[in-house]
Design a protein around this motif. Structure first.
Motif, mmCIF file in Angstrom:
data_model
loop_
_atom_site.group_PDB
_atom_site.id
_atom_site.type_symbol
_atom_site.label_atom_id
_atom_site.label_comp_id
_atom_site.label_asym_id
_atom_site.label_seq_id
_atom_site.Cartn_x
_atom_site.Cartn_y
_atom_site.Cartn_z
ATOM 1 N N VAL A 1 -20.366 -68.903 2.016
ATOM 2 C CA VAL A 1 -19.003 -69.339 2.368
ATOM 3 C C VAL A 1 -18.976 -70.850 2.542
ATOM 4 C CG1 VAL A 1 -17.215 -69.247 4.153
ATOM 5 C CG2 VAL A 1 -18.302 -67.135 3.369
ATOM 6 N N LEU A 2 -19.951 -71.392 3.244
ATOM 7 C CA LEU A 2 -19.984 -72.835 3.484
ATOM 8 C C LEU A 2 -20.186 -73.626 2.193
ATOM 9 C CD1 LEU A 2 -22.104 -72.928 6.761
ATOM 10 C CD2 LEU A 2 -19.634 -73.258 6.534
ATOM 11 N N ARG A 3 -20.874 -73.036 1.223
ATOM 12 C CA ARG A 3 -21.095 -73.722 -0.054
ATOM 13 C C ARG A 3 -19.917 -73.579 -1.013
ATOM 14 N NH1 ARG A 3 -26.904 -71.639 0.344
ATOM 15 N NH2 ARG A 3 -28.045 -73.497 0.950
ATOM 16 N N SER A 4 -18.969 -72.680 -0.703
ATOM 17 C CA SER A 4 -17.868 -72.406 -1.629
ATOM 18 C C SER A 4 -16.494 -72.822 -1.124
ATOM 19 C CB SER A 4 -17.832 -70.910 -1.944
ATOM 20 O OG SER A 4 -19.047 -70.498 -2.512
ATOM 21 N N TYR A 5 -16.304 -72.854 0.170
ATOM 22 C CA TYR A 5 -15.001 -73.170 0.741
ATOM 23 C C TYR A 5 -15.065 -74.479 1.518
ATOM 24 C CZ TYR A 5 -13.333 -68.422 -0.219
ATOM 25 O OH TYR A 5 -12.937 -67.258 -0.824
ATOM 26 N N ALA A 6 -13.948 -75.153 1.599
ATOM 27 C CA ALA A 6 -13.853 -76.403 2.360
ATOM 28 C C ALA A 6 -13.421 -76.100 3.790
ATOM 29 C CB ALA A 6 -12.840 -77.334 1.701
ATOM 30 N N TRP A 7 -13.811 -76.993 4.700
ATOM 31 C CA TRP A 7 -13.300 -76.903 6.061
ATOM 32 C C TRP A 7 -11.826 -77.291 6.057
ATOM 33 C CZ3 TRP A 7 -15.864 -74.161 9.178
ATOM 34 C CH2 TRP A 7 -17.223 -74.320 9.434
ATOM 35 N N ARG A 8 -11.043 -76.574 6.833
ATOM 36 C CA ARG A 8 -9.652 -76.934 7.090
ATOM 37 C C ARG A 8 -9.447 -76.805 8.597
ATOM 38 N NH1 ARG A 8 -6.255 -76.848 2.473
ATOM 39 N NH2 ARG A 8 -7.282 -75.966 0.662
ATOM 40 N N GLU A 9 -8.737 -77.759 9.146
ATOM 41 C CA GLU A 9 -8.498 -77.744 10.590
ATOM 42 C C GLU A 9 -7.179 -77.029 10.875
ATOM 43 O OE1 GLU A 9 -7.859 -80.953 14.145
ATOM 44 O OE2 GLU A 9 -9.292 -81.439 12.573
ATOM 45 N N HIS A 10 -7.204 -76.115 11.852
ATOM 46 C CA HIS A 10 -6.024 -75.331 12.199
ATOM 47 C C HIS A 10 -5.873 -75.257 13.714
ATOM 48 C CE1 HIS A 10 -5.569 -73.866 8.092
ATOM 49 N NE2 HIS A 10 -6.872 -73.624 8.087
ATOM 50 N N VAL A 11 -4.658 -74.930 14.140
ATOM 51 C CA VAL A 11 -4.385 -74.667 15.553
ATOM 52 C C VAL A 11 -4.884 -73.259 15.857
ATOM 53 C CG1 VAL A 11 -2.554 -74.384 17.264
ATOM 54 C CG2 VAL A 11 -2.380 -76.171 15.519
ATOM 55 N N CYS A 12 -5.450 -73.078 17.035
ATOM 56 C CA CYS A 12 -5.970 -71.754 17.389
ATOM 57 C C CYS A 12 -5.713 -71.455 18.852
ATOM 58 C CB CYS A 12 -7.467 -71.670 17.101
ATOM 59 S SG CYS A 12 -8.460 -72.667 18.217
ATOM 60 N N SER A 13 -5.839 -70.183 19.186
ATOM 61 C CA SER A 13 -5.790 -69.739 20.585
ATOM 62 C C SER A 13 -6.806 -68.622 20.737
ATOM 63 C CB SER A 13 -4.387 -69.266 20.957
ATOM 64 O OG SER A 13 -4.006 -68.172 20.158
ATOM 65 N N TYR A 14 -7.263 -68.411 21.958
ATOM 66 C CA TYR A 14 -8.300 -67.434 22.234
ATOM 67 C C TYR A 14 -7.749 -66.318 23.085
ATOM 68 C CZ TYR A 14 -11.265 -71.276 20.739
ATOM 69 O OH TYR A 14 -11.837 -72.290 20.023
ATOM 70 N N ALA A 15 -8.214 -65.093 22.827
ATOM 71 C CA ALA A 15 -7.826 -63.930 23.621
ATOM 72 C C ALA A 15 -9.039 -63.462 24.402
ATOM 73 C CB ALA A 15 -7.315 -62.811 22.714
ATOM 74 N N PRO A 16 -9.084 -63.720 25.705
ATOM 75 C CA PRO A 16 -10.273 -63.350 26.477
ATOM 76 C C PRO A 16 -10.366 -61.848 26.725
ATOM 77 C CG PRO A 16 -8.630 -64.293 27.914
ATOM 78 C CD PRO A 16 -8.088 -64.400 26.524
ATOM 79 N N ARG A 17 -11.601 -61.366 26.819
ATOM 80 C CA ARG A 17 -11.855 -59.983 27.199
ATOM 81 C C ARG A 17 -11.914 -59.925 28.714
ATOM 82 N NH1 ARG A 17 -16.758 -58.132 23.395
ATOM 83 N NH2 ARG A 17 -17.837 -58.415 25.342
ATOM 84 N N ALA A 18 -12.059 -58.723 29.221
ATOM 85 C CA ALA A 18 -12.150 -58.544 30.671
ATOM 86 C C ALA A 18 -13.360 -59.267 31.247
ATOM 87 C CB ALA A 18 -12.211 -57.067 31.009
ATOM 88 N N THR A 19 -14.408 -59.436 30.440
ATOM 89 C CA THR A 19 -15.617 -60.115 30.915
ATOM 90 C C THR A 19 -15.451 -61.626 30.935
ATOM 91 O OG1 THR A 19 -16.491 -60.195 28.672
ATOM 92 C CG2 THR A 19 -17.112 -58.297 30.026
ATOM 93 N N GLY A 20 -14.360 -62.125 30.334
ATOM 94 C CA GLY A 20 -14.135 -63.558 30.289
ATOM 95 C C GLY A 20 -14.601 -64.203 29.005
ATOM 96 N N ILE A 21 -15.379 -63.480 28.201
ATOM 97 C CA ILE A 21 -15.842 -64.014 26.920
ATOM 98 C C ILE A 21 -14.712 -63.868 25.911
ATOM 99 C CG2 ILE A 21 -17.503 -63.703 25.039
ATOM 100 C CD1 ILE A 21 -19.453 -62.624 27.118
ATOM 101 N N GLN A 22 -14.562 -64.858 25.062
ATOM 102 C CA GLN A 22 -13.502 -64.823 24.058
ATOM 103 C C GLN A 22 -13.804 -63.734 23.045
ATOM 104 O OE1 GLN A 22 -11.128 -66.681 24.953
ATOM 105 N NE2 GLN A 22 -12.255 -67.934 26.377
ATOM 106 N N ALA A 23 -12.961 -62.709 22.981
ATOM 107 C CA ALA A 23 -13.190 -61.598 22.065
ATOM 108 C C ALA A 23 -12.651 -61.909 20.679
ATOM 109 C CB ALA A 23 -12.539 -60.332 22.597
ATOM 110 N N THR A 24 -11.459 -62.470 20.615
ATOM 111 C CA THR A 24 -10.863 -62.789 19.318
ATOM 112 C C THR A 24 -10.292 -64.196 19.357
ATOM 113 O OG1 THR A 24 -8.719 -61.880 19.936
ATOM 114 C CG2 THR A 24 -10.239 -60.397 18.818
ATOM 115 N N ILE A 25 -10.134 -64.737 18.164
ATOM 116 C CA ILE A 25 -9.539 -66.056 18.026
ATOM 117 C C ILE A 25 -8.373 -65.912 17.057
ATOM 118 C CG2 ILE A 25 -11.229 -66.667 16.254
ATOM 119 C CD1 ILE A 25 -10.975 -69.556 17.159
ATOM 120 N N SER A 26 -7.234 -66.429 17.433
ATOM 121 C CA SER A 26 -6.050 -66.377 16.585
ATOM 122 C C SER A 26 -5.858 -67.759 15.959
ATOM 123 C CB SER A 26 -4.819 -65.992 17.405
ATOM 124 O OG SER A 26 -3.680 -65.973 16.595
#
Length: 194
Positions: free
Chosen positions: A82-107
């Motif tokens: 993936v890193l050799r085929s696609y370019a980095w693009r910067e995007h806005v994101c937000s995180y959805a924490p789990r009950a443990t406090g660790i980020q489970a998903t990223i939007s």
């Protein structure tokens, strides 16, 4: 968003981050495999009287992680592709924490009308705090429909990201042939989960 480099691999911190990823995954595999091997050898040759207890403890603690670690070890090549085929693009994101406090998903917001949620694999990470001076931004390389690789701004900590749910038909994305070639898309047209 404009391209940050022609391909993500051309960004020097990304290549260094990938080498660190390989070292981490190799250590995981060696640690789990080594502990199993030592306990089996001790049990087989009766080297340590408490070998049975150690073997049972290793089985209870280590065995559940072996499939995850081995899959992540062998799938590291997909991250490199993936890193050799696609370019980095910067995007806005937000995180959805789990009950443990660790980020489970990223939007990630790819446009004003389209955002997608991703799981970080093999283990959930809190990318907002890993050497990240911009916790509300993320670098993404891959196809928005099938996932790819994300990193805190700077590209120094690449992590595989898979869709948290199957995207709806007709979502914007990239080239299906390229996604298939790097292993983001299966022949069935669905995204891979490893």
């Amino acid at each position: 968003m404009p391209l940050l480099t022609k391909v993500a691999w051309d960004h020097p911190p990304t290549a260094a981050g990938y080498r660190r990823l390989v070292v981490r995954r190799t250590k995981w595999a060696a640690l789990l495999g080594g502990s199993m091997l030592v306990s089996i050898v001790c049990l087989w040759f009766g080297l340590v009287p408490q070998a049975r207890l150690a073997f049972i403890a290793v089985i209870l603690v280590v065995v559940p992680y072996i499939p995850v670690v081995l899959i992540s070890y062998f799938r590291r090549h997909r991250v490199a592709a993936v890193l050799r085929s696609y370019a980095w693009r910067e995007h806005v994101c937000s995180y959805a924490p789990r009950a443990t406090g660790i980020q489970a998903t990223i939007s990630i917001s790819f446009s004003e009308t389209y955002s997608a949620s991703y799981r970080l694999i093999p283990f959930p990470l809190d990318l907002a705090t890993i050497e990240n001076s911009h916790p509300d931004r993320i670098w993404f390389a891959g196809d928005p429909r099938f996932g790819g690789v994300v990193s805190p701004v700077g590209g120094h900590y690449p992590v595989r990201a898979v869709p948290a749910k199957v995207p709806a038909e007709g979502r914007p994305g990239g080239d299906d042939v390229l996604a298939s070639r790097v292993g983001l898309r299966r022949r069935s047209g669905k995204g891979t989960q490893t």
